[in-house]
Design a protein around this motif. Structure first.
Motif, PDB file in Angstrom:
ATOM      1  N   ALA A 127      -0.521  43.934  50.473  1.00 33.87           N
ATOM      2  CA  ALA A 127       0.221  42.671  50.493  1.00 33.87           C
ATOM      3  C   ALA A 127       1.676  42.807  50.033  1.00 33.87           C
ATOM      4  CB  ALA A 127      -0.511  41.609  49.670  1.00 33.87           C
ATOM      5  N   PRO A 128       1.960  43.532  48.957  1.00 29.02           N
ATOM      6  CA  PRO A 128       3.372  43.638  48.564  1.00 29.02           C
ATOM      7  C   PRO A 128       4.242  44.254  49.665  1.00 29.02           C
ATOM      8  CG  PRO A 128       1.975  44.329  46.756  1.00 29.02           C
ATOM      9  CD  PRO A 128       1.082  44.155  47.964  1.00 29.02           C
ATOM     10  N   TRP A 129       3.746  45.293  50.281  1.00 31.30           N
ATOM     11  CA  TRP A 129       4.507  45.939  51.356  1.00 31.30           C
ATOM     12  C   TRP A 129       4.592  45.025  52.573  1.00 31.30           C
ATOM     13  CZ3 TRP A 129       3.253  47.284  56.365  1.00 31.30           C
ATOM     14  CH2 TRP A 129       4.220  48.026  57.038  1.00 31.30           C
ATOM     15  N   LEU A 130       3.474  44.407  52.958  1.00 30.71           N
ATOM     16  CA  LEU A 130       3.460  43.519  54.128  1.00 30.71           C
ATOM     17  C   LEU A 130       4.403  42.333  53.958  1.00 30.71           C
ATOM     18  CD1 LEU A 130      -0.335  43.313  55.042  1.00 30.71           C
ATOM     19  CD2 LEU A 130       1.482  44.333  56.406  1.00 30.71           C
ATOM     20  N   THR A 131       4.370  41.700  52.795  1.00 28.61           N
ATOM     21  CA  THR A 131       5.244  40.541  52.596  1.00 28.61           C
ATOM     22  C   THR A 131       6.709  40.960  52.556  1.00 28.61           C
ATOM     23  OG1 THR A 131       4.891  40.664  50.219  1.00 28.61           O
ATOM     24  CG2 THR A 131       3.539  39.118  51.436  1.00 28.61           C
ATOM     25  N   HIS A 132       6.999  42.084  51.928  1.00 27.63           N
ATOM     26  CA  HIS A 132       8.377  42.575  51.898  1.00 27.63           C
ATOM     27  C   HIS A 132       8.861  42.850  53.321  1.00 27.63           C
ATOM     28  CE1 HIS A 132      11.951  44.402  50.226  1.00 27.63           C
ATOM     29  NE2 HIS A 132      11.753  45.455  51.015  1.00 27.63           N
ATOM     30  N   TRP A 133       8.028  43.521  54.113  1.00 26.49           N
ATOM     31  CA  TRP A 133       8.404  43.803  55.505  1.00 26.49           C
ATOM     32  C   TRP A 133       8.601  42.507  56.284  1.00 26.49           C
ATOM     33  CZ3 TRP A 133       5.783  42.357  59.922  1.00 26.49           C
ATOM     34  CH2 TRP A 133       6.317  42.839  61.115  1.00 26.49           C
ATOM     35  N   PHE A 134       7.668  41.559  56.141  1.00 27.03           N
ATOM     36  CA  PHE A 134       7.753  40.312  56.901  1.00 27.03           C
ATOM     37  C   PHE A 134       8.994  39.505  56.532  1.00 27.03           C
ATOM     38  CE2 PHE A 134       6.769  35.776  57.465  1.00 27.03           C
ATOM     39  CZ  PHE A 134       6.598  35.768  58.844  1.00 27.03           C
ATOM     40  N   VAL A 135       9.279  39.398  55.266  1.00 26.94           N
ATOM     41  CA  VAL A 135      10.439  38.638  54.813  1.00 26.94           C
ATOM     42  C   VAL A 135      11.730  39.284  55.319  1.00 26.94           C
ATOM     43  CG1 VAL A 135      11.770  38.050  52.732  1.00 26.94           C
ATOM     44  CG2 VAL A 135       9.323  37.565  52.844  1.00 26.94           C
ATOM     45  N   ASN A 136      11.806  40.598  55.294  1.00 26.73           N
ATOM     46  CA  ASN A 136      12.996  41.287  55.790  1.00 26.73           C
ATOM     47  C   ASN A 136      13.100  41.232  57.308  1.00 26.73           C
ATOM     48  OD1 ASN A 136      14.016  41.994  53.292  1.00 26.73           O
ATOM     49  ND2 ASN A 136      12.811  43.871  53.218  1.00 26.73           N
ATOM     50  N   PHE A 137      11.964  41.252  58.001  1.00 25.80           N
ATOM     51  CA  PHE A 137      11.946  41.229  59.467  1.00 25.80           C
ATOM     52  C   PHE A 137      12.267  39.838  60.012  1.00 25.80           C
ATOM     53  CE2 PHE A 137       9.575  40.521  63.428  1.00 25.80           C
ATOM     54  CZ  PHE A 137      10.123  41.521  64.227  1.00 25.80           C
ATOM     55  N   SER A 138      11.834  38.830  59.308  1.00 23.81           N
ATOM     56  CA  SER A 138      11.973  37.449  59.768  1.00 23.81           C
ATOM     57  C   SER A 138      13.436  37.026  59.852  1.00 23.81           C
ATOM     58  CB  SER A 138      11.225  36.503  58.830  1.00 23.81           C
ATOM     59  OG  SER A 138      11.476  35.170  59.185  1.00 23.81           O
ATOM     60  N   GLN A 139      13.717  36.205  60.824  1.00 30.61           N
ATOM     61  CA  GLN A 139      15.055  35.637  60.985  1.00 30.61           C
ATOM     62  C   GLN A 139      15.117  34.221  60.393  1.00 30.61           C
ATOM     63  OE1 GLN A 139      17.615  37.419  62.371  1.00 30.61           O
ATOM     64  NE2 GLN A 139      16.151  39.109  62.400  1.00 30.61           N
ATOM     65  N   ALA A 140      14.085  33.815  59.669  1.00 33.18           N
ATOM     66  CA  ALA A 140      13.974  32.443  59.174  1.00 33.18           C
ATOM     67  C   ALA A 140      14.575  32.254  57.784  1.00 33.18           C
ATOM     68  CB  ALA A 140      12.513  32.010  59.176  1.00 33.18           C
ATOM     69  N   GLY A 141      15.219  33.270  57.232  1.00 37.85           N
ATOM     70  CA  GLY A 141      15.815  33.137  55.906  1.00 37.85           C
ATOM     71  C   GLY A 141      14.784  32.970  54.811  1.00 37.85           C
ATOM     72  N   LEU A 142      13.859  33.888  54.726  1.00 39.67           N
ATOM     73  CA  LEU A 142      12.732  33.770  53.789  1.00 39.67           C
ATOM     74  C   LEU A 142      12.879  34.656  52.554  1.00 39.67           C
ATOM     75  CD1 LEU A 142       9.862  33.925  56.443  1.00 39.67           C
ATOM     76  CD2 LEU A 142      10.769  31.882  55.331  1.00 39.67           C
ATOM     77  N   LYS A 143      14.075  35.121  52.256  1.00 39.48           N
ATOM     78  CA  LYS A 143      14.277  36.092  51.172  1.00 39.48           C
ATOM     79  C   LYS A 143      13.701  35.643  49.825  1.00 39.48           C
ATOM     80  CE  LYS A 143      16.679  39.186  53.439  1.00 39.48           C
ATOM     81  NZ  LYS A 143      16.031  40.365  53.899  1.00 39.48           N
ATOM     82  N   GLU A 144      13.784  34.351  49.527  1.00 39.85           N
ATOM     83  CA  GLU A 144      13.326  33.862  48.218  1.00 39.85           C
ATOM     84  C   GLU A 144      11.843  33.494  48.209  1.00 39.85           C
ATOM     85  OE1 GLU A 144      16.044  32.232  49.816  1.00 39.85           O
ATOM     86  OE2 GLU A 144      17.401  33.670  48.908  1.00 39.85           O
ATOM     87  N   THR A 145      11.142  33.672  49.318  1.00 39.12           N
ATOM     88  CA  THR A 145       9.756  33.210  49.406  1.00 39.12           C
ATOM     89  C   THR A 145       8.723  34.323  49.295  1.00 39.12           C
ATOM     90  OG1 THR A 145       9.764  33.360  51.823  1.00 39.12           O
ATOM     91  CG2 THR A 145      10.439  31.261  50.859  1.00 39.12           C
ATOM     92  N   GLU A 146       9.160  35.532  49.042  1.00 40.56           N
ATOM     93  CA  GLU A 146       8.229  36.665  49.008  1.00 40.56           C
ATOM     94  C   GLU A 146       7.101  36.446  47.996  1.00 40.56           C
ATOM     95  OE1 GLU A 146       8.461  41.506  48.612  1.00 40.56           O
ATOM     96  OE2 GLU A 146      10.264  40.407  49.190  1.00 40.56           O
ATOM     97  N   SER A 147       7.409  35.938  46.827  1.00 44.14           N
ATOM     98  CA  SER A 147       6.368  35.708  45.809  1.00 44.14           C
ATOM     99  C   SER A 147       5.397  34.612  46.255  1.00 44.14           C
ATOM    100  CB  SER A 147       6.993  35.359  44.462  1.00 44.14           C
ATOM    101  OG  SER A 147       7.754  34.180  44.570  1.00 44.14           O
ATOM    102  N   TYR A 148       5.892  33.631  47.003  1.00 41.25           N
ATOM    103  CA  TYR A 148       5.008  32.581  47.516  1.00 41.25           C
ATOM    104  C   TYR A 148       4.015  33.144  48.538  1.00 41.25           C
ATOM    105  CZ  TYR A 148       8.357  29.348  45.418  1.00 41.25           C
ATOM    106  OH  TYR A 148       9.175  28.671  44.546  1.00 41.25           O
ATOM    107  N   PHE A 149       4.519  34.013  49.420  1.00 38.72           N
ATOM    108  CA  PHE A 149       3.626  34.656  50.386  1.00 38.72           C
ATOM    109  C   PHE A 149       2.551  35.473  49.666  1.00 38.72           C
ATOM    110  CE2 PHE A 149       6.894  33.907  53.657  1.00 38.72           C
ATOM    111  CZ  PHE A 149       6.089  33.529  54.716  1.00 38.72           C
ATOM    112  N   LEU A 150       2.966  36.207  48.649  1.00 45.84           N
ATOM    113  CA  LEU A 150       1.990  36.989  47.875  1.00 45.84           C
ATOM    114  C   LEU A 150       0.949  36.080  47.235  1.00 45.84           C
ATOM    115  CD1 LEU A 150       4.235  39.682  46.153  1.00 45.84           C
ATOM    116  CD2 LEU A 150       2.387  40.087  47.784  1.00 45.84           C
TER     117      LEU A 150
END
Length: 149
Positions: free
Chosen positions: A29-52
């Motif tokens: 999960a830590p790697w997946l969420t980091h990858w998803f947040v960086n890959f996304s174009q939706a501006g999700l940089k501050e939401t990584e902990s929420y995804f986790l």
């Protein structure tokens, strides 16, 4: 030739596969969420902990659902179909869907596409609830028939 026994075996294997995927998702999960947040174009940089948090909290109802489903299939495979225990397992499965739906619904506040997961999980919970009610009626009829004979 394809039969019910093979179908149950295939279903059990699929459940075990999904259980393995669920565990792999939680472990990575830590790697997946980091990858998803960086890959996304939706501006999700501050939401990584929420995804986790969503993944880790959602793990419990998902794992409970899969284990209950596996137990249900084992009972059916053993010939114990219309028994009260299966009604209880179906109830647990439906509530697991509803809990998962609630978790996804809360997650809508930081990522709207969770809404679609919430709706799908709630709909699945409703379907399982209807099947549970059918099973409950069948168990009652079977019990009445057993006492009559």
């Amino acid at each position: 030739m394809w039969n019910g026994k093979k179908s149950i075996t295939l279903s059990k294997l699929c459940i075990l596969l999904f259980l393995g995927l669920l565990i792999a998702t939680v472990v990575s999960a830590p790697w997946l969420t980091h990858w998803f947040v960086n890959f996304s174009q939706a501006g999700l940089k501050e939401t990584e902990s929420y995804f986790l948090a969503t993944i880790y909290v959602g793990f419990f109802p998902a794992a409970y659902l899969l284990c209950s489903l596996l137990c249900l299939l084992r009972r059916i495979d053993a010939g114990r179909v219309f028994v009260a225990g299966n009604v209880e397992l179906l109830r647990r499965i439906s509530w697991s869907c509803f809990v998962g739906s609630g978790i996804a619904l809360v997650s809508v506040f930081y990522y709207f596409p969770w809404f679609f997961v919430a709706v799908a999980a709630a709909f699945m919970g409703l379907i399982v609830r209807v099947v549970k009610n059918i099973f409950a009626q069948a168990v009652e009829l079977k019990n009445d028939a057993d006492y009559t004979v």
